[in-house]
Design an enzyme around this catalytic site. Structure first.
Site, PDB file in Angstrom:
ATOM      1  N   SER A 144     -56.649 -64.914 -22.429  1.00  0.00           N
ATOM      2  CA  SER A 144     -56.283 -65.994 -23.352  1.00  0.00           C
ATOM      3  C   SER A 144     -56.199 -65.474 -24.777  1.00  0.00           C
ATOM      4  CB  SER A 144     -57.376 -67.069 -23.289  1.00  0.00           C
ATOM      5  OG  SER A 144     -57.332 -67.925 -24.406  1.00  0.00           O
ATOM      6  N   TYR A 157     -65.343 -71.457 -23.764  1.00  0.00           N
ATOM      7  CA  TYR A 157     -64.091 -70.897 -23.251  1.00  0.00           C
ATOM      8  C   TYR A 157     -63.824 -69.535 -23.884  1.00  0.00           C
ATOM      9  CZ  TYR A 157     -59.058 -70.935 -22.061  1.00  0.00           C
ATOM     10  OH  TYR A 157     -57.797 -70.632 -21.575  1.00  0.00           O
TER      11      TYR A 157
HETATM   12  P1  NAP Z   1     -54.573 -76.058 -15.441  1.00  0.00           P
HETATM   13  O1  NAP Z   1     -53.241 -76.685 -15.538  1.00  0.00           O
HETATM   14  O2  NAP Z   1     -55.782 -76.803 -15.873  1.00  0.00           O
HETATM   15  O3  NAP Z   1     -54.796 -75.507 -13.929  1.00  0.00           O
HETATM   16  C1  NAP Z   1     -56.029 -74.884 -13.632  1.00  0.00           C
HETATM   17  C2  NAP Z   1     -56.086 -74.719 -12.142  1.00  0.00           C
HETATM   18  O4  NAP Z   1     -57.341 -74.133 -11.792  1.00  0.00           O
HETATM   19  C3  NAP Z   1     -55.997 -76.064 -11.416  1.00  0.00           C
HETATM   20  O5  NAP Z   1     -55.213 -75.919 -10.250  1.00  0.00           O
HETATM   21  C4  NAP Z   1     -57.452 -76.332 -11.060  1.00  0.00           C
HETATM   22  O6  NAP Z   1     -57.610 -77.121  -9.916  1.00  0.00           O
HETATM   23  C5  NAP Z   1     -57.917 -74.915 -10.755  1.00  0.00           C
HETATM   24  N1  NAP Z   1     -59.381 -74.824 -10.756  1.00  0.00           N
HETATM   25  C6  NAP Z   1     -60.230 -75.206 -11.741  1.00  0.00           C
HETATM   26  N2  NAP Z   1     -61.497 -74.984 -11.364  1.00  0.00           N
HETATM   27  C7  NAP Z   1     -61.453 -74.461 -10.109  1.00  0.00           C
HETATM   28  C8  NAP Z   1     -62.441 -74.032  -9.171  1.00  0.00           C
HETATM   29  N3  NAP Z   1     -63.746 -74.084  -9.455  1.00  0.00           N
HETATM   30  N4  NAP Z   1     -62.033 -73.546  -7.981  1.00  0.00           N
HETATM   31  C9  NAP Z   1     -60.709 -73.497  -7.675  1.00  0.00           C
HETATM   32  N5  NAP Z   1     -59.714 -73.893  -8.509  1.00  0.00           N
HETATM   33  C10 NAP Z   1     -60.107 -74.369  -9.710  1.00  0.00           C
HETATM   34  O7  NAP Z   1     -54.582 -74.720 -16.285  1.00  0.00           O
HETATM   35  P2  NAP Z   1     -53.398 -73.742 -16.697  1.00  0.00           P
HETATM   36  O8  NAP Z   1     -52.932 -74.086 -18.060  1.00  0.00           O
HETATM   37  O9  NAP Z   1     -52.413 -73.593 -15.578  1.00  0.00           O
HETATM   38  O10 NAP Z   1     -54.263 -72.395 -16.842  1.00  0.00           O
HETATM   39  C11 NAP Z   1     -54.403 -71.475 -15.778  1.00  0.00           C
HETATM   40  C12 NAP Z   1     -55.180 -70.312 -16.337  1.00  0.00           C
HETATM   41  O11 NAP Z   1     -54.535 -69.832 -17.525  1.00  0.00           O
HETATM   42  C13 NAP Z   1     -56.601 -70.686 -16.760  1.00  0.00           C
HETATM   43  O12 NAP Z   1     -57.461 -69.595 -16.505  1.00  0.00           O
HETATM   44  C14 NAP Z   1     -56.474 -70.883 -18.276  1.00  0.00           C
HETATM   45  O13 NAP Z   1     -57.708 -70.664 -18.947  1.00  0.00           O
HETATM   46  C15 NAP Z   1     -55.480 -69.826 -18.614  1.00  0.00           C
HETATM   47  N6  NAP Z   1     -54.730 -70.005 -19.861  1.00  0.00           N
HETATM   48  C16 NAP Z   1     -54.053 -71.164 -20.085  1.00  0.00           C
HETATM   49  C17 NAP Z   1     -53.292 -71.257 -21.262  1.00  0.00           C
HETATM   50  C18 NAP Z   1     -52.499 -72.482 -21.625  1.00  0.00           C
HETATM   51  O14 NAP Z   1     -52.111 -72.591 -22.809  1.00  0.00           O
HETATM   52  N7  NAP Z   1     -52.240 -73.383 -20.701  1.00  0.00           N
HETATM   53  C19 NAP Z   1     -53.241 -70.179 -22.150  1.00  0.00           C
HETATM   54  C20 NAP Z   1     -54.006 -69.044 -21.874  1.00  0.00           C
HETATM   55  C21 NAP Z   1     -54.733 -68.965 -20.708  1.00  0.00           C
HETATM   56  P3  NAP Z   1     -57.898 -78.715 -10.070  1.00  0.00           P
HETATM   57  O15 NAP Z   1     -56.666 -79.325 -10.589  1.00  0.00           O
HETATM   58  O16 NAP Z   1     -58.263 -79.146  -8.685  1.00  0.00           O
HETATM   59  O17 NAP Z   1     -59.062 -78.835 -11.054  1.00  0.00           O
HETATM   60  C1  GCO Z   2     -57.198 -74.532 -26.831  1.00  0.00           C
HETATM   61  C2  GCO Z   2     -56.212 -74.164 -25.759  1.00  0.00           C
HETATM   62  C3  GCO Z   2     -56.194 -72.655 -25.587  1.00  0.00           C
HETATM   63  C4  GCO Z   2     -55.222 -72.281 -24.507  1.00  0.00           C
HETATM   64  C5  GCO Z   2     -55.165 -70.821 -24.288  1.00  0.00           C
HETATM   65  C6  GCO Z   2     -54.664 -70.065 -25.490  1.00  0.00           C
HETATM   66  O1  GCO Z   2     -57.840 -75.573 -26.700  1.00  0.00           O
HETATM   67  O2  GCO Z   2     -57.286 -73.756 -27.797  1.00  0.00           O
HETATM   68  O3  GCO Z   2     -56.529 -74.799 -24.533  1.00  0.00           O
HETATM   69  O4  GCO Z   2     -57.459 -72.199 -25.297  1.00  0.00           O
HETATM   70  O5  GCO Z   2     -55.608 -72.857 -23.297  1.00  0.00           O
HETATM   71  O6  GCO Z   2     -56.344 -70.292 -23.819  1.00  0.00           O
HETATM   72  O7  GCO Z   2     -54.424 -68.729 -25.095  1.00  0.00           O
END
Ligand code: NAP
Ligand code: GCO
Length: 264
Positions: A144, A157
């Site tokens: 992230s 986080y």
């Molecule tokens: P999201 O839409 O919230 O999806 C997260 C997924 O993880 C969901 O399918 C959720 O399932 C699953 N999950 C959560 N807890 C779990 C557990 N204990 N066991 C199994 N599955 C679990 O998040 P996203 O935005 O796609 O993010 C995916 C990854 O990218 C995460 O690691 C997040 O930190 C990272 N990330 C996101 C962003 C962003 O801007 N979106 C940026 C950087 C990094 P449920 O729906 O059943 O809870």
């Molecule tokens: C926040 C956002 C971020 C993104 C991502 C950025 O609240 O700042 O959720 O944390 O999820 O991790 O890279």
């Protein structure tokens, strides 16, 4: 030149019923991989299977809480029996709790660390032995911006994602000798359900202040999409990255390089 193809590979993407995980798994399927994914509930797994099928992908879905080591070991054993041994692991499942640190309970803090840091350890530990046996493996941890930067309300986080960056480097260090490459992808701000609260329109119909803030901090002047992560994810899963190890590839539209747009 070494290939970007994933033909003949088996990929496990955790938490991939939708969002970033779904985007990465879909790209892996397009590159030839067989897709395995998990989610925490049967309902979400079934929704995921239907979504993959709609995209022309016959994915193998498993109900598994990635924080529970026995459930993870059972899932990996079932995948190995039903599909084959895992060549590519993407530790994608993750949660966030946006609470000012002094107002955050220790339990809330622990829950975020459990999913975002302990679980990638648990799942990686479960798949590495078969990768060693086969003489190759790819592990990609979804880090992230918070692996490098902090901001208000995301202490747990940021701590987890900072730790995940170092876990990535340590798996590289400990298992690189077995031809296992462990790298990270550091997405910028991506439009998924996880960030929906930061983008929702205000009562007066105006853009969310955070939406405006992030676009001003991003040279690309936009939020990313899961599709923006697909090429980098395929690269890190393919033979083309066999000499890339312990690296966090930031796919952020330039956020980490940019001081931010001057307010007009
Ligand atoms: P999201 O839409 O919230 O999806 C997260 C997924 O993880 C969901 O399918 C959720 O399932 C699953 N999950 C959560 N807890 C779990 C557990 N204990 N066991 C199994 N599955 C679990 O998040 P996203 O935005 O796609 O993010 C995916 C990854 O990218 C995460 O690691 C997040 O930190 C990272 N990330 C996101 C962003 C962003 O801007 N979106 C940026 C950087 C990094 P449920 O729906 O059943 O809870
Ligand atoms: C926040 C956002 C971020 C993104 C991502 C950025 O609240 O700042 O959720 O944390 O999820 O991790 O890279």
């Amino acid at each position: 030149m070494k290939s970007f193809s994933l033909e003949g590979k088996i990929a496990l993407v955790t938490g991939a019923s939708y969002g970033i995980g779904f985007g990465i798994a879909s790209a892996y399927a397009a590159a030839g991989a067989v897709i395995c994914f998990n989610d925490i509930s049967r309902e979400k797994v079934d929704l995921g299977i239907a979504a993959y099928r709609e995209a022309g992908i016959e994915a193998h879905g498993y109900v598994c809480n990635v924080c529970d080591e026995s459930q993870v070991q059972d899932m990996v054993s079932r995948i190995e029996a039903e599909v084959g041994s895992i060549d590519i692991l993407v530790n994608n499942a993750g949660i966030i709790k946006r609470i000012p640190m002094t107002e955050m309970s220790a339990e809330d803090f622990r829950q975020v660390i459990d999913v975002d840091l302990n679980a990638p350890f648990i799942v990686s530990k479960a798949v590495i032995p078969s990768m060693i046996q086969k003489g190759h493996g790819k592990i990609i941890n979804i880090c992230s911006m918070m692996s490098e930067l902090g901001r208000e309300t995301v202490s747990a986080y940021a701590a987890a994602k900072g730790g995940l960056k170092m876990l990535t480097k340590n798996i590289c260090s400990e298992y690189g000798q077995h031809n296992i490459q462990c790298n990270g992808i550091g997405p910028g701000y991506i439009a998924t359900p996880q960030t929906a609260p930061l983008r929702e329109k205000q009562a007066d119909g105006s853009r969310h202040p955070f939406d405006q803030f992030i676009c001003a901090k991003t040279p690309a002047n936009r939020w990313g999409t899961p599709e923006d992560l697909q090429g980098p994810a395929v690269f890190l899963a393919s033979d083309a990255s066999d000499f890339v190890n312990g690296h966090i590839l930031y796919v952020d539209g330039g956020i980490l390089a940019y001081i931010g747009k001057q307010p007009q």
